[in-house]
Scaffold this active site. Sequence first.
Site, PDB file in Angstrom:
ATOM      1  CB  SER A 185      48.679 110.432  17.891  1.00 38.29           C
ATOM      2  OG  SER A 185      47.958 109.225  17.975  1.00 38.29           O
ATOM      3  CD  GLU A 320      52.826 107.962  24.051  1.00 36.74           C
ATOM      4  OE1 GLU A 320      51.666 108.396  23.902  1.00 36.74           O
ATOM      5  OE2 GLU A 320      53.821 108.506  23.551  1.00 36.74           O
ATOM      6  CG  HIS A 414      48.458 108.901  22.987  1.00 34.41           C
ATOM      7  ND1 HIS A 414      49.622 108.663  22.291  1.00 34.41           N
ATOM      8  CD2 HIS A 414      47.520 109.212  22.045  1.00 34.41           C
ATOM      9  CE1 HIS A 414      49.397 108.818  21.002  1.00 34.41           C
ATOM     10  NE2 HIS A 414      48.138 109.156  20.823  1.00 34.41           N
TER      11      HIS A 414
END
Length: 473
Positions: A185, A320, A414
Amino acid sequence: MAPIVTVSSGKILGRTDNGISAFLGVPYAAAPTGAELFQAPRRPDPWEGARPATELGGSCPQAAYPPGIAELLGTQTSPGADYLNVNIWTPDTEGSGLPVMVWIHGGAFTRGSNAMPAYDGSAFARDGVVLVSINYRLGAAGFAVLDGAPSNRGLLDQQFALAWVQENIHAFGGDPGNVTIFGESAGAMSIAALLVSPRSAGLFAKAVMQSGSGEIAASETDARLVSAELAKQLGISATAAEFATVDPDDLVAAQERVIADYIADTDPARWGESVVSGGLSSMCLFPTLDGAVLVERPIDAASAGAARGIPLLIGHNADEFRLFIVPNGIAAQLTMGVLPALLGRYRVDPSVLERYAAERPGVSAGDLFAAILTDHAFGVPSRALASAQSATGTPAYVYEFGWGRVDQDLGAFHALEIPFVFDTLDAAPNLVGADPSQAVADDMHAAWVAFARTGDPGWAAYSQDTPQVRTFG
Protein backbone atom coordinates in the site's frame (compact mmCIF):
# COMPACT_ATOMS: atom_id res chain seq x y z
CA MET A 1 23.52 -16.31 25.97
CA ALA A 2 21.78 -13.20 24.64
CA PRO A 3 23.32 -11.99 21.35
CA ILE A 4 25.24 -8.70 21.28
CA VAL A 5 25.94 -6.88 18.01
CA THR A 6 27.87 -3.66 17.43
CA VAL A 7 26.23 -1.11 15.14
CA SER A 8 27.26 2.42 14.19
CA SER A 9 25.96 4.02 17.40
CA GLY A 10 26.99 1.35 19.89
CA LYS A 11 26.29 -2.19 21.04
CA ILE A 12 22.79 -3.69 21.13
CA LEU A 13 21.55 -6.65 23.13
CA GLY A 14 18.99 -8.86 21.40
CA ARG A 15 17.27 -12.14 22.14
CA THR A 16 17.38 -15.60 20.56
CA ASP A 17 14.48 -18.05 20.27
CA ASN A 18 14.43 -21.30 18.29
CA GLY A 19 17.59 -20.46 16.39
CA ILE A 20 16.49 -16.93 15.39
CA SER A 21 17.96 -13.76 16.86
CA ALA A 22 15.83 -10.61 17.04
CA PHE A 23 16.94 -7.04 17.69
CA LEU A 24 13.96 -4.74 18.17
CA GLY A 25 13.50 -0.98 18.35
CA VAL A 26 17.03 -0.12 17.23
CA PRO A 27 17.34 3.62 16.45
CA TYR A 28 18.64 4.37 12.97
CA ALA A 29 18.12 8.13 13.44
CA ALA A 30 17.74 10.56 16.32
CA ALA A 31 14.31 10.99 17.88
CA PRO A 32 12.43 13.58 15.77
CA THR A 33 11.28 15.85 18.58
CA GLY A 34 10.84 19.62 18.82
CA ALA A 35 12.33 21.50 15.88
CA GLU A 36 13.83 18.27 14.50
CA LEU A 37 10.36 16.87 13.77
CA PHE A 38 10.36 18.80 10.50
CA GLN A 39 14.03 18.47 9.55
CA ALA A 40 16.01 15.80 7.73
CA PRO A 41 16.94 12.76 9.82
CA ARG A 42 20.32 12.68 11.56
CA ARG A 43 22.34 9.98 13.26
CA PRO A 44 21.36 9.04 16.81
CA ASP A 45 23.74 9.99 19.57
CA PRO A 46 26.11 7.14 20.50
CA TRP A 47 25.27 5.20 23.65
CA GLU A 48 27.44 3.53 26.26
CA GLY A 49 27.25 -0.17 27.04
CA ALA A 50 24.91 -2.65 25.40
CA ARG A 51 21.52 -1.06 24.67
CA PRO A 52 18.60 -3.50 25.23
CA ALA A 53 16.90 -4.35 21.92
CA THR A 54 14.41 -6.95 23.09
CA GLU A 55 11.18 -4.92 22.99
CA LEU A 56 9.45 -3.08 20.14
CA GLY A 57 10.33 0.59 19.87
CA GLY A 58 8.10 3.62 19.54
CA SER A 59 5.74 4.37 16.64
CA CYS A 60 4.97 7.63 14.87
CA PRO A 61 1.96 9.36 16.52
CA GLN A 62 -1.24 8.55 14.62
CA ALA A 63 -4.99 8.09 14.88
CA ALA A 64 -6.65 4.69 15.04
CA TYR A 65 -8.18 3.19 11.91
CA PRO A 66 -11.92 3.79 11.46
CA PRO A 67 -14.27 1.19 12.96
CA GLY A 68 -14.69 -1.85 10.75
CA ILE A 69 -11.26 -1.49 9.19
CA ALA A 70 -9.73 -1.35 12.69
CA GLU A 71 -11.35 -4.67 13.54
CA LEU A 72 -9.53 -6.29 10.62
CA LEU A 73 -6.18 -4.50 10.69
CA GLY A 74 -5.91 -3.53 14.35
CA THR A 75 -3.82 -0.57 15.46
CA GLN A 76 -0.51 -1.92 16.67
CA THR A 77 1.63 0.98 17.79
CA SER A 78 4.05 1.57 20.66
CA PRO A 79 4.65 4.82 22.58
CA GLY A 80 8.05 6.45 22.53
CA ALA A 81 9.88 9.38 20.91
CA ASP A 82 12.58 7.09 19.40
CA TYR A 83 10.24 5.92 16.66
CA LEU A 84 12.76 6.17 13.81
CA ASN A 85 13.80 2.61 14.51
CA VAL A 86 14.29 -0.76 12.86
CA ASN A 87 13.62 -4.36 13.86
CA ILE A 88 16.01 -7.06 12.66
CA TRP A 89 15.55 -10.85 12.55
CA THR A 90 18.47 -13.05 11.54
CA PRO A 91 19.47 -16.72 11.77
CA ASP A 92 21.46 -17.45 14.93
CA THR A 93 24.56 -18.60 13.06
CA GLU A 94 28.04 -17.35 12.35
CA GLY A 95 27.25 -17.18 8.64
CA SER A 96 27.49 -14.12 6.43
CA GLY A 97 26.43 -12.97 2.99
CA LEU A 98 22.73 -13.69 3.54
CA PRO A 99 20.10 -11.95 1.40
CA VAL A 100 18.40 -9.01 3.12
CA MET A 101 14.79 -7.85 2.89
CA VAL A 102 13.68 -4.45 4.21
CA TRP A 103 9.95 -4.02 4.91
CA ILE A 104 8.21 -0.65 4.53
CA HIS A 105 4.74 -0.71 6.09
CA GLY A 106 1.56 0.77 4.66
CA GLY A 107 -1.23 2.84 6.19
CA ALA A 108 -2.14 5.61 3.69
CA PHE A 109 0.98 7.57 4.80
CA THR A 110 -0.82 8.44 8.05
CA ARG A 111 -0.98 5.14 9.97
CA GLY A 112 0.94 1.95 10.62
CA SER A 113 4.21 0.87 12.19
CA ASN A 114 6.72 -1.96 12.25
CA ALA A 115 5.07 -3.22 15.47
CA MET A 116 2.26 -5.12 13.73
CA PRO A 117 2.46 -8.83 14.71
CA ALA A 118 1.97 -9.93 11.10
CA TYR A 119 5.30 -8.21 10.27
CA ASP A 120 7.30 -10.58 12.48
CA GLY A 121 10.36 -11.57 10.47
CA SER A 122 11.04 -14.94 12.09
CA ALA A 123 9.89 -17.01 9.10
CA PHE A 124 12.20 -15.10 6.76
CA ALA A 125 15.11 -15.62 9.15
CA ARG A 126 14.17 -19.30 9.43
CA ASP A 127 14.56 -19.51 5.66
CA GLY A 128 17.93 -17.78 5.53
CA VAL A 129 16.94 -14.15 4.95
CA VAL A 130 17.83 -11.23 7.23
CA LEU A 131 14.57 -9.30 7.68
CA VAL A 132 14.53 -5.62 8.61
CA SER A 133 11.33 -3.63 9.23
CA ILE A 134 11.45 0.15 9.48
CA ASN A 135 9.40 3.04 10.82
CA TYR A 136 9.24 6.45 9.20
CA ARG A 137 7.48 9.76 9.76
CA LEU A 138 3.81 9.81 8.78
CA GLY A 139 1.14 12.37 8.04
CA ALA A 140 2.05 16.01 8.49
CA ALA A 141 5.34 15.12 10.19
CA GLY A 142 6.42 13.14 7.14
CA PHE A 143 4.73 14.82 4.18
CA ALA A 144 3.39 18.33 4.87
CA VAL A 145 5.19 20.89 2.69
CA LEU A 146 6.34 23.71 4.96
CA ASP A 147 8.61 26.73 4.69
CA GLY A 148 11.88 26.00 6.46
CA ALA A 149 11.62 22.22 6.11
CA PRO A 150 12.75 19.69 3.50
CA SER A 151 9.85 18.00 1.74
CA ASN A 152 9.28 14.23 1.70
CA ARG A 153 10.69 13.72 5.19
CA GLY A 154 9.04 10.29 5.31
CA LEU A 155 10.96 9.26 2.20
CA LEU A 156 14.15 10.80 3.61
CA ASP A 157 13.66 8.62 6.68
CA GLN A 158 13.30 5.54 4.50
CA GLN A 159 16.47 6.36 2.59
CA PHE A 160 18.29 7.08 5.86
CA ALA A 161 17.18 3.70 7.20
CA LEU A 162 18.38 2.00 4.02
CA ALA A 163 21.75 3.74 4.38
CA TRP A 164 21.86 2.42 7.97
CA VAL A 165 21.25 -1.07 6.58
CA GLN A 166 24.09 -0.64 4.09
CA GLU A 167 26.42 0.38 6.92
CA ASN A 168 25.39 -2.17 9.52
CA ILE A 169 23.70 -5.24 8.05
CA HIS A 170 26.94 -7.20 7.72
CA ALA A 171 27.01 -7.36 11.53
CA PHE A 172 23.79 -9.41 11.35
CA GLY A 173 25.09 -11.74 8.65
CA GLY A 174 23.50 -9.85 5.78
CA ASP A 175 24.91 -8.94 2.38
CA PRO A 176 24.62 -5.17 1.77
CA GLY A 177 24.94 -5.89 -1.95
CA ASN A 178 21.80 -8.06 -1.97
CA VAL A 179 19.12 -5.91 -0.33
CA THR A 180 15.50 -6.20 -1.48
CA ILE A 181 13.03 -3.54 -0.38
CA PHE A 182 9.39 -4.56 -0.13
CA GLY A 183 6.21 -2.95 1.10
CA GLU A 184 2.45 -2.80 0.85
CA SER A 185 0.00 0.00 0.00
CA ALA A 186 1.65 3.28 1.06
CA GLY A 187 4.79 1.22 1.61
CA ALA A 188 4.63 0.06 -2.01
CA MET A 189 3.95 3.61 -3.20
CA SER A 190 7.02 4.64 -1.21
CA ILE A 191 9.03 1.98 -3.00
CA ALA A 192 7.89 3.33 -6.36
CA ALA A 193 9.32 6.68 -5.29
CA LEU A 194 12.53 5.11 -3.96
CA LEU A 195 13.01 3.19 -7.21
CA VAL A 196 13.33 6.40 -9.22
CA SER A 197 14.76 8.81 -6.63
CA PRO A 198 18.21 10.10 -7.53
CA ARG A 199 19.10 9.79 -3.84
CA SER A 200 18.51 6.03 -3.75
CA ALA A 201 21.58 4.99 -5.73
CA GLY A 202 23.31 2.03 -4.12
CA LEU A 203 20.77 1.55 -1.33
CA PHE A 204 19.09 -1.62 -2.67
CA ALA A 205 19.29 -4.13 -5.50
CA LYS A 206 15.70 -5.38 -5.96
CA ALA A 207 12.17 -4.27 -5.09
CA VAL A 208 8.75 -5.77 -4.34
CA MET A 209 5.55 -3.71 -4.52
CA GLN A 210 2.39 -5.17 -2.97
CA SER A 211 -0.80 -3.26 -3.84
CA GLY A 212 0.91 -0.02 -4.79
CA SER A 213 1.06 2.45 -7.65
CA GLY A 214 3.64 4.45 -9.53
CA GLU A 215 1.18 7.26 -10.20
CA ILE A 216 1.02 8.80 -6.70
CA ALA A 217 2.80 12.15 -6.40
CA ALA A 218 1.63 15.68 -5.69
CA SER A 219 3.00 18.85 -7.19
CA GLU A 220 4.63 21.11 -4.62
CA THR A 221 2.07 23.83 -5.32
CA ASP A 222 -0.84 21.48 -4.66
CA ALA A 223 0.80 19.94 -1.58
CA ARG A 224 1.10 23.43 -0.12
CA LEU A 225 -2.67 23.82 -0.40
CA VAL A 226 -3.06 20.83 1.94
CA SER A 227 -0.46 22.25 4.32
CA ALA A 228 -2.32 25.58 4.32
CA GLU A 229 -5.50 23.75 5.37
CA LEU A 230 -3.56 22.12 8.20
CA ALA A 231 -2.15 25.46 9.30
CA LYS A 232 -5.64 26.96 9.23
CA GLN A 233 -6.93 24.17 11.48
CA LEU A 234 -4.11 24.85 13.93
CA GLY A 235 -4.30 28.66 13.76
CA ILE A 236 -0.66 29.03 12.72
CA SER A 237 1.34 29.70 9.57
CA ALA A 238 2.64 26.88 7.37
CA THR A 239 6.23 27.03 8.59
CA ALA A 240 8.40 24.39 10.19
CA ALA A 241 9.10 26.70 13.14
CA GLU A 242 5.41 27.13 14.02
CA PHE A 243 4.43 23.52 13.31
CA ALA A 244 7.23 22.39 15.65
CA THR A 245 5.49 24.15 18.56
CA VAL A 246 2.31 22.05 18.19
CA ASP A 247 1.73 19.11 20.50
CA PRO A 248 1.99 15.86 18.47
CA ASP A 249 -1.50 14.77 19.53
CA ASP A 250 -2.95 18.10 18.42
CA LEU A 251 -1.14 17.78 15.10
CA VAL A 252 -2.65 14.33 14.52
CA ALA A 253 -6.12 15.60 15.45
CA ALA A 254 -5.85 18.51 13.00
CA GLN A 255 -4.55 16.15 10.35
CA GLU A 256 -7.59 13.88 10.78
CA ARG A 257 -9.96 16.84 10.47
CA VAL A 258 -8.28 17.92 7.24
CA ILE A 259 -8.49 14.40 5.81
CA ALA A 260 -12.20 14.27 6.71
CA ASP A 261 -12.74 17.62 4.96
CA TYR A 262 -10.87 16.33 1.94
CA ILE A 263 -12.95 13.16 1.71
CA ALA A 264 -16.14 15.22 1.92
CA ASP A 265 -15.06 17.79 -0.68
CA THR A 266 -12.49 16.75 -3.29
CA ASP A 267 -12.62 20.06 -5.14
CA PRO A 268 -9.40 20.48 -7.18
CA ALA A 269 -9.63 24.24 -6.73
CA ARG A 270 -9.25 23.75 -2.98
CA TRP A 271 -6.78 20.85 -2.84
CA GLY A 272 -5.05 20.84 -6.22
CA GLU A 273 -5.56 18.50 -9.15
CA SER A 274 -2.50 16.34 -8.43
CA VAL A 275 -3.66 15.74 -4.85
CA VAL A 276 -7.22 14.90 -5.91
CA SER A 277 -6.17 12.60 -8.76
CA GLY A 278 -3.43 10.94 -6.71
CA GLY A 279 -5.17 10.72 -3.38
CA LEU A 280 -8.07 8.53 -4.54
CA SER A 281 -10.46 10.64 -2.46
CA SER A 282 -8.95 9.35 0.80
CA MET A 283 -5.29 10.45 0.94
CA CYS A 284 -4.08 14.02 0.81
CA LEU A 285 -0.66 13.72 2.50
CA PHE A 286 1.78 11.74 0.38
CA PRO A 287 5.05 12.12 -1.60
CA THR A 288 5.63 15.42 -3.37
CA LEU A 289 7.53 16.34 -6.52
CA ASP A 290 10.16 18.38 -4.69
CA GLY A 291 12.87 18.29 -7.37
CA ALA A 292 15.32 16.57 -5.02
CA VAL A 293 14.00 13.35 -3.50
CA LEU A 294 11.31 12.95 -6.17
CA VAL A 295 11.72 14.69 -9.52
CA GLU A 296 8.99 13.00 -11.60
CA ARG A 297 6.02 10.77 -11.02
CA PRO A 298 7.49 7.29 -10.50
CA ILE A 299 5.71 5.83 -13.56
CA ASP A 300 7.11 8.60 -15.78
CA ALA A 301 10.63 8.31 -14.38
CA ALA A 302 10.58 4.51 -14.63
CA SER A 303 9.41 4.74 -18.25
CA ALA A 304 12.45 6.91 -18.92
CA GLY A 305 14.75 4.29 -17.37
CA ALA A 306 15.32 5.73 -13.89
CA ALA A 307 14.95 2.26 -12.29
CA ARG A 308 16.77 0.29 -14.99
CA GLY A 309 18.65 -2.71 -13.60
CA ILE A 310 16.50 -3.16 -10.47
CA PRO A 311 14.39 -6.33 -10.79
CA LEU A 312 10.79 -5.74 -9.72
CA LEU A 313 8.15 -8.07 -8.28
CA ILE A 314 4.78 -6.32 -8.31
CA GLY A 315 1.12 -7.19 -7.93
CA HIS A 316 -2.18 -6.65 -6.23
CA ASN A 317 -5.12 -8.45 -4.61
CA ALA A 318 -8.16 -9.50 -6.60
CA ASP A 319 -10.66 -7.56 -4.44
CA GLU A 320 -8.55 -4.72 -3.02
CA PHE A 321 -11.20 -2.07 -2.71
CA ARG A 322 -13.63 -4.19 -0.70
CA LEU A 323 -11.65 -3.28 2.44
CA PHE A 324 -12.70 0.35 2.03
CA ILE A 325 -16.42 -0.14 1.38
CA VAL A 326 -17.54 -3.46 2.91
CA PRO A 327 -16.61 -3.32 6.64
CA ASN A 328 -18.08 0.17 7.01
CA GLY A 329 -21.34 -0.72 5.26
CA ILE A 330 -20.84 1.63 2.28
CA ALA A 331 -21.04 -1.18 -0.31
CA ALA A 332 -24.52 -2.18 0.85
CA GLN A 333 -25.78 1.41 0.55
CA LEU A 334 -24.60 2.08 -3.02
CA THR A 335 -27.07 2.18 -5.90
CA MET A 336 -26.50 2.13 -9.65
CA GLY A 337 -27.78 5.68 -9.84
CA VAL A 338 -24.99 7.15 -7.71
CA LEU A 339 -22.12 5.27 -9.33
CA PRO A 340 -21.43 7.62 -12.28
CA ALA A 341 -20.93 10.64 -10.02
CA LEU A 342 -18.96 8.61 -7.49
CA LEU A 343 -16.64 7.23 -10.17
CA GLY A 344 -16.13 10.77 -11.42
CA ARG A 345 -14.74 11.75 -8.02
CA TYR A 346 -12.12 9.05 -8.50
CA ARG A 347 -11.29 10.33 -11.99
CA VAL A 348 -12.83 7.23 -13.61
CA ASP A 349 -14.82 7.61 -16.85
CA PRO A 350 -18.37 6.50 -15.92
CA SER A 351 -18.70 4.82 -19.33
CA VAL A 352 -16.74 1.84 -17.97
CA LEU A 353 -19.82 0.96 -15.92
CA GLU A 354 -21.54 -0.55 -18.95
CA ARG A 355 -18.60 -2.87 -19.69
CA TYR A 356 -18.19 -4.02 -16.09
CA ALA A 357 -21.93 -4.57 -15.66
CA ALA A 358 -22.06 -6.63 -18.85
CA GLU A 359 -19.24 -8.88 -17.64
CA ARG A 360 -20.80 -9.24 -14.17
CA PRO A 361 -24.54 -9.67 -14.73
CA GLY A 362 -26.65 -9.45 -11.63
CA VAL A 363 -24.01 -8.14 -9.24
CA SER A 364 -24.72 -5.27 -6.86
CA ALA A 365 -23.67 -1.66 -7.30
CA GLY A 366 -21.18 -2.14 -4.44
CA ASP A 367 -19.61 -5.13 -6.21
CA LEU A 368 -19.26 -3.16 -9.46
CA PHE A 369 -17.76 -0.19 -7.69
CA ALA A 370 -15.24 -2.37 -5.85
CA ALA A 371 -14.21 -4.15 -9.06
CA ILE A 372 -13.71 -0.91 -10.98
CA LEU A 373 -11.76 0.82 -8.21
CA THR A 374 -9.60 -2.26 -7.62
CA ASP A 375 -8.52 -2.13 -11.26
CA HIS A 376 -8.23 1.65 -11.37
CA ALA A 377 -6.21 2.13 -8.17
CA PHE A 378 -4.14 -1.06 -8.08
CA GLY A 379 -4.41 -3.45 -11.03
CA VAL A 380 -3.82 -1.08 -13.94
CA PRO A 381 -1.03 0.92 -12.22
CA SER A 382 0.77 -2.31 -11.25
CA ARG A 383 0.73 -3.62 -14.81
CA ALA A 384 1.80 -0.21 -16.14
CA LEU A 385 4.87 -0.08 -13.90
CA ALA A 386 5.74 -3.69 -14.73
CA SER A 387 5.52 -2.84 -18.45
CA ALA A 388 7.65 0.28 -18.00
CA GLN A 389 10.35 -1.65 -16.15
CA SER A 390 10.26 -4.52 -18.63
CA ALA A 391 10.68 -2.10 -21.54
CA THR A 392 14.06 -1.04 -20.11
CA GLY A 393 15.32 -4.62 -20.29
CA THR A 394 14.88 -5.16 -16.54
CA PRO A 395 13.02 -8.24 -15.28
CA ALA A 396 9.57 -7.53 -13.86
CA TYR A 397 7.37 -10.23 -12.35
CA VAL A 398 3.64 -9.78 -11.81
CA TYR A 399 1.36 -11.62 -9.38
CA GLU A 400 -2.25 -11.51 -8.27
CA PHE A 401 -3.34 -12.61 -4.81
CA GLY A 402 -6.65 -14.38 -5.29
CA TRP A 403 -7.26 -16.25 -2.03
CA GLY A 404 -10.29 -14.58 -0.51
CA ARG A 405 -12.29 -14.77 2.68
CA VAL A 406 -15.75 -16.18 2.12
CA ASP A 407 -17.09 -14.69 5.35
CA GLN A 408 -18.25 -11.08 5.65
CA ASP A 409 -18.29 -10.72 1.83
CA LEU A 410 -14.66 -9.52 1.91
CA GLY A 411 -12.91 -11.60 -0.76
CA ALA A 412 -9.22 -11.00 -1.42
CA PHE A 413 -9.24 -7.53 0.09
CA HIS A 414 -6.50 -4.94 0.56
CA ALA A 415 -3.74 -6.03 3.00
CA LEU A 416 -4.96 -9.64 3.24
CA GLU A 417 -1.83 -10.99 1.54
CA ILE A 418 0.58 -9.63 4.17
CA PRO A 419 0.49 -12.55 6.67
CA PHE A 420 0.73 -14.95 3.72
CA VAL A 421 3.93 -13.24 2.54
CA PHE A 422 5.39 -13.23 6.07
CA ASP A 423 4.05 -16.73 6.89
CA THR A 424 2.46 -15.29 10.03
CA LEU A 425 -1.14 -16.48 9.66
CA ASP A 426 -1.41 -17.27 13.38
CA ALA A 427 -0.43 -13.69 14.25
CA ALA A 428 -3.30 -12.11 12.29
CA PRO A 429 -6.53 -14.00 13.07
CA ASN A 430 -8.80 -10.99 12.57
CA LEU A 431 -7.24 -10.29 9.19
CA VAL A 432 -7.16 -13.80 7.70
CA GLY A 433 -10.30 -15.24 9.31
CA ALA A 434 -10.94 -18.68 10.73
CA ASP A 435 -9.54 -20.93 7.99
CA PRO A 436 -6.63 -19.37 6.06
CA SER A 437 -4.74 -21.51 3.55
CA GLN A 438 -1.29 -22.46 4.81
CA ALA A 439 -0.54 -23.88 1.35
CA VAL A 440 -1.00 -20.43 -0.20
CA ALA A 441 1.21 -18.92 2.51
CA ASP A 442 3.89 -21.54 1.81
CA ASP A 443 3.86 -20.75 -1.91
CA MET A 444 3.82 -16.98 -1.53
CA HIS A 445 6.47 -16.81 1.20
CA ALA A 446 8.74 -19.14 -0.79
CA ALA A 447 8.41 -16.93 -3.88
CA TRP A 448 9.44 -13.83 -1.92
CA VAL A 449 12.43 -15.68 -0.42
CA ALA A 450 13.49 -16.89 -3.88
CA PHE A 451 13.25 -13.37 -5.28
CA ALA A 452 15.39 -12.05 -2.40
CA ARG A 453 18.02 -14.68 -3.05
CA THR A 454 18.19 -14.66 -6.84
CA GLY A 455 15.91 -11.98 -8.31
CA ASP A 456 13.62 -14.69 -9.75
CA PRO A 457 10.43 -15.62 -7.85
CA GLY A 458 9.86 -18.74 -9.93
CA TRP A 459 7.71 -17.78 -12.93
CA ALA A 460 8.16 -16.07 -16.28
CA ALA A 461 8.87 -12.36 -16.42
CA TYR A 462 6.18 -9.93 -17.57
CA SER A 463 6.22 -7.97 -20.81
CA GLN A 464 3.74 -6.32 -23.11
CA ASP A 465 4.03 -9.23 -25.54
CA THR A 466 3.94 -11.97 -22.86
CA PRO A 467 1.92 -10.61 -19.92
CA GLN A 468 2.60 -13.50 -17.52
CA VAL A 469 0.84 -13.27 -14.14
CA ARG A 470 1.24 -15.71 -11.23
CA THR A 471 -1.98 -16.17 -9.25
CA PHE A 472 -1.83 -17.18 -5.58
CA GLY A 473 -4.97 -18.81 -4.32
